[in-house]
Design a protein around this motif. Structure first.
Motif, short mmCIF file in Angstrom:
data_model
loop_
_atom_site.label_atom_id
_atom_site.label_comp_id
_atom_site.label_asym_id
_atom_site.label_seq_id
_atom_site.Cartn_x
_atom_site.Cartn_y
_atom_site.Cartn_z
N UNK A 1 55.47 29.95 50.03
CA UNK A 1 54.01 29.93 49.85
C UNK A 1 53.71 30.59 48.52
N UNK A 2 53.11 29.83 47.62
CA UNK A 2 52.86 30.36 46.29
C UNK A 2 54.15 30.76 45.57
N UNK A 3 55.24 30.06 45.88
CA UNK A 3 56.54 30.35 45.26
C UNK A 3 57.29 31.51 45.90
N UNK A 4 56.69 32.15 46.89
CA UNK A 4 57.33 33.29 47.55
C UNK A 4 57.94 32.86 48.87
N UNK A 5 59.18 33.19 49.07
CA UNK A 5 59.89 32.78 50.28
C UNK A 5 59.36 33.54 51.50
N UNK A 6 59.06 32.77 52.55
CA UNK A 6 58.62 33.37 53.80
C UNK A 6 59.86 33.76 54.60
#
Length: 246
Positions: free
Chosen positions: A93-98
């Motif tokens: 999400x937004x390039x950030x790994x969940x």
């Protein structure tokens, strides 16, 4: 089942079972392209293509593929054998790994966990343990916008935001990363739904914890709008590419 703007006269089953349309007609590949839901009130329809013979072996130009995951064989739960499981490795999400625990990303011997694709499911469903992590990351990146809690209570969608006076709100990109390197980077209209000045996140949870009840994630048709989606049964792979379906 594919959605259509006209009342259904029947159901075309596309699963792996012997009664499905591809099984009965011995087709080794099928694909569809789902229209944007903006066309729901028109006479336009989504397309379905069934492929057999030598064409079943061909790779469709521009399509990214990921292998199907072996279906869990669970006594008393034959439905699991009809699903199309795919190897979803991570969500960003937004390039950030969940941070999603691995047990939710692969089906176990009891059929719990994993990801399936289902055109009959409208919005993508996630087990609460997965959804809270994905929605939580989305909310962090949207903290500068006003929540529309009254709409959330009414629609059961979350989060929702009121963009009154804001012409072009910025949303963090939601991307599904599959085994083999295929990536489905969703356009905003595939994960946000507008209603006047309010827009809501269209990935949801049924709030029933996963025990032995099936997939943790079900990829629905809303998220596959304006995608060519291909089920290559000959080569046991799932493919997709973004395109206009009208």
């Amino acid at each position: 089942m594919l959605y259509s703007p006209t009342p259904a006269a029947g159901i075309a089953g596309l699963g792996r079972g012997p009664a499905s349309l591809p099984s009965q007609l011995a087709f080794k590949k099928f694909s569809y392209c789902l229209l944007s839901r903006l066309f729901d009130d028109t006479n336009k329809s989504s397309s379905l293509v069934l492929v057999g013979g030598k064409d079943s072996f061909k790779k469709t130009k521009g399509v990214s593929y990921t292998p199907f995951v072996k279906n869990p064989e669970v006594p008393g739960k034959r439905a699991f054998l009809t699903y199309y499981y795919v190897g979803l490795g991570r969500i960003t999400v937004g390039g950030r790994r969940v941070k999603i625990p691995y047990r939710y990303l692969r089906p176990d011997k009891n059929g719990s966990g994993g990801t399936m694709v289902d055109s009959e499911t409208t919005f993508t469903h996630m087990a609460p343990e997965v959804f809270e992590r994905v929605a939580g990351e989305f909310e962090k990146l949207m903290k500068g916008y006003k929540r529309a809690e009254e709409v959330e209570a009414l629609t059961k969608l979350r989060p929702c935001y009121n963009f009154s006076g804001i012409e072009t709100p910025a949303f963090p990109r939601v991307t599904f990363h599959f085994k083999g390197g295929a990536e489905m980077a969703l356009p905003e209209e595939n994960y946000m739904m507008a209603g006047g000045e309010v827009q809501c996140f269209t990935i949801l949870s049924d709030n029933v914890p996963v025990i032995s009840s099936g997939p943790s994630i079900i990829l629905g048709s809303f998220q596959m709008q304006n995608y060519h989606v291909e089920y290559d049964l000959q080569n046991e792979r799932f493919g997709f590419k973004q395109q206009q379906c009208n």
